[in-house]
Design a protein around this motif. Structure first.
Motif, PDB file in Angstrom:
ATOM      1  N   ALA A  84      -7.200   5.729  12.357  1.00  0.00           N
ATOM      2  CA  ALA A  84      -6.630   5.461  11.042  1.00  0.00           C
ATOM      3  C   ALA A  84      -5.643   4.303  11.085  1.00  0.00           C
ATOM      4  O   ALA A  84      -4.697   4.319  11.880  1.00  0.00           O
ATOM      5  CB  ALA A  84      -5.923   6.710  10.505  1.00  0.00           C
ATOM      6  N   THR A  85      -5.860   3.325  10.231  1.00  0.00           N
ATOM      7  CA  THR A  85      -4.853   2.292  10.044  1.00  0.00           C
ATOM      8  C   THR A  85      -3.784   2.853   9.113  1.00  0.00           C
ATOM      9  O   THR A  85      -4.086   3.397   8.062  1.00  0.00           O
ATOM     10  CB  THR A  85      -5.460   1.024   9.414  1.00  0.00           C
ATOM     11  N   GLN A  86      -2.525   2.705   9.514  1.00  0.00           N
ATOM     12  CA  GLN A  86      -1.453   3.260   8.688  1.00  0.00           C
ATOM     13  C   GLN A  86      -0.249   2.328   8.708  1.00  0.00           C
ATOM     14  O   GLN A  86       0.710   2.562   9.426  1.00  0.00           O
ATOM     15  CB  GLN A  86      -1.054   4.660   9.172  1.00  0.00           C
ATOM     16  N   VAL A  87      -0.294   1.324   7.845  1.00  0.00           N
ATOM     17  CA  VAL A  87      -1.386   0.940   6.959  1.00  0.00           C
ATOM     18  C   VAL A  87      -1.635  -0.549   7.116  1.00  0.00           C
ATOM     19  O   VAL A  87      -0.776  -1.287   7.579  1.00  0.00           O
ATOM     20  CB  VAL A  87      -1.049   1.228   5.463  1.00  0.00           C
ATOM     21  N   GLY A 184      -0.921   4.214   1.273  1.00  0.00           N
ATOM     22  CA  GLY A 184       0.449   4.436   1.693  1.00  0.00           C
ATOM     23  C   GLY A 184       1.433   4.166   0.569  1.00  0.00           C
ATOM     24  O   GLY A 184       1.083   3.595  -0.465  1.00  0.00           O
ATOM     25  N   GLY A 185       2.675   4.571   0.790  1.00  0.00           N
ATOM     26  CA  GLY A 185       3.717   4.377  -0.214  1.00  0.00           C
ATOM     27  C   GLY A 185       4.290   5.705  -0.656  1.00  0.00           C
ATOM     28  O   GLY A 185       3.645   6.750  -0.512  1.00  0.00           O
ATOM     29  N   SER A 186       5.499   5.660  -1.178  1.00  0.00           N
ATOM     30  CA  SER A 186       6.175   6.898  -1.555  1.00  0.00           C
ATOM     31  C   SER A 186       6.596   6.921  -3.018  1.00  0.00           C
ATOM     32  O   SER A 186       7.506   7.658  -3.394  1.00  0.00           O
ATOM     33  CB  SER A 186       7.407   7.098  -0.661  1.00  0.00           C
ATOM     34  N   SER A 187       5.932   6.136  -3.831  1.00  0.00           N
ATOM     35  CA  SER A 187       6.239   6.091  -5.255  1.00  0.00           C
ATOM     36  C   SER A 187       5.172   6.840  -6.046  1.00  0.00           C
ATOM     37  O   SER A 187       4.066   7.102  -5.555  1.00  0.00           O
ATOM     38  CB  SER A 187       6.295   4.644  -5.741  1.00  0.00           C
ATOM     39  N   LEU A 188       5.512   7.159  -7.279  1.00  0.00           N
ATOM     40  CA  LEU A 188       4.527   7.765  -8.167  1.00  0.00           C
ATOM     41  C   LEU A 188       3.343   6.829  -8.354  1.00  0.00           C
ATOM     42  O   LEU A 188       2.186   7.275  -8.398  1.00  0.00           O
ATOM     43  CB  LEU A 188       5.175   8.097  -9.510  1.00  0.00           C
ATOM     44  N   PRO A 203       2.037   9.154   2.332  1.00  0.00           N
ATOM     45  CA  PRO A 203       3.370   8.649   2.031  1.00  0.00           C
ATOM     46  C   PRO A 203       4.329   8.790   3.221  1.00  0.00           C
ATOM     47  O   PRO A 203       4.003   9.383   4.246  1.00  0.00           O
ATOM     48  CB  PRO A 203       3.814   9.529   0.870  1.00  0.00           C
ATOM     49  N   PHE A 204       5.525   8.261   3.041  1.00  0.00           N
ATOM     50  CA  PHE A 204       6.552   8.345   4.080  1.00  0.00           C
ATOM     51  C   PHE A 204       7.908   8.177   3.415  1.00  0.00           C
ATOM     52  O   PHE A 204       8.024   7.681   2.299  1.00  0.00           O
ATOM     53  CB  PHE A 204       6.347   7.244   5.128  1.00  0.00           C
ATOM     54  N   GLY A 205       8.942   8.600   4.121  1.00  0.00           N
ATOM     55  CA  GLY A 205      10.292   8.274   3.716  1.00  0.00           C
ATOM     56  C   GLY A 205      10.959   9.200   2.726  1.00  0.00           C
ATOM     57  O   GLY A 205      12.108   8.967   2.341  1.00  0.00           O
TER      58      GLY A 205
END
Length: 282
Positions: A84-87, A184-188, A203-205
């Motif tokens: 898996a590429t992340q990301v 990826g990302g941690s936003s809505l 997501p992360f963070g």
């Protein structure tokens, strides 16, 4: 339970990287990957930063192994575990570049590719690479549509807002006609993008209740993967706490767990994997 690994060695974030990782190299990483493969772990990861400005590297670190070269090597050392590429940052690549390069990786790994993809946030890196930073969200959305139309297709055709191509041949291409795409990302907005244009969200963070709050706002399609971090785990030294962390991530909505393993050496990491596999029922 699907349990994956945030790969050691391939990144070196200040304050988080263990001393042994700097000396383990590809041989140590391959030993870890082979063990995870044998034990039935779901995936391992490799991130992407092409170039990190020196002042940014103080916080984010400067070591980021190239995912294509790294995962290509690990593909030859494993047989089952997903790669898996992340990301990958979509704005750094033309979609057909990803289709060709990572489609080849999917082929040499016998269909084990997972493409983790992101919009990107490091403006300085965009500028150094000559990639447009403004409007990157819309460009990323179009790239995702282009990827879905092209992965696993030898003669892809696409016409979108930013990318258009026809009468082209991409060979070899992916073995999987439907390569899993994780956003990826941690936003809505990142979750909405994942639910409408991809197959999963990584997501992360955020704390676990932050992920849960976002997930409660978005309907997810059938089969949608929610890949949440289970935190730093010490399966041998703290087995009960390890199980509690795994269960907490599941309760927050995870269908796949991303784990980081506390270890003091390659050999210790392998022992920790054995213990985690037993605790997680792999």
């Amino acid at each position: 339970m699907k349990v994956g690994l945030i790969s050691p060695v391939v990144t070196a974030v200040p304050g988080l990287v263990a001393a042994w990782e700097q000396d383990a190299g590809i041989t140590g990483l391959a030993t870890i990957a082979e063990t995870a493969d044998r034990l039935g772990f779901h995936h391992l990861t490799c991130s992407e930063h092409v170039v990190v400005p020196s002042d940014v590297a103080v916080q984010r670190g400067a070591t980021y192994w190239d995912p294509l070269a790294t995962l290509g090597y690990l593909a030859a050392r494993t047989t089952r575990i997903r790669l898996a590429t992340q990301v990958l940052v979509l704005g750094y690549h033309h979609p057909l570049e990803i289709v060709k390069r990572y489609g080849t990786l999917d082929r040499v790994s016998n269909g084990r590719l997972v493409l983790g993809l992101g919009v990107g946030s490091l403006q300085e890196e965009f500028e150094l690479l000559g990639a447009p930073f403004a409007g990157r969200g819309g460009r990323a959305d179009d790239a995702l549509r282009a990827l879905r139309a092209s992965l696993g297709v030898e003669e892809p055709t696409y016409s979108g807002s930013h990318y258009q191509f026809a009468d082209v041949v991409v060979r070899p291409t992916a073995v999987q006609r439907h390569v899993p795409l994780w956003i990826g990302g941690s936003s809505l907005r990142s979750l909405q993008r994942a639910a409408t244009l991809a197959d999963g969200w990584v997501p992360f963070g955020l704390p676990l209740d932050g992920y849960r709050a976002l997930l409660d706002q978005v309907d997810q399609p059938d089969g949608f993967e929610v890949v949440l971090p289970a935190g730093h785990l010490d399966p041998i030294g703290a087995p009960e706490r390890t199980v509690a962390k795994l269960e907490a991530a599941q309760s927050a909505g995870a269908t796949v767990l991303n784990t980081t393993i506390r270890a003091e050496s390659v050999a210790h990491y392998v022992e920790q994997l054995e213990a985690l596999a037993e605790l997680g029922g792999l």
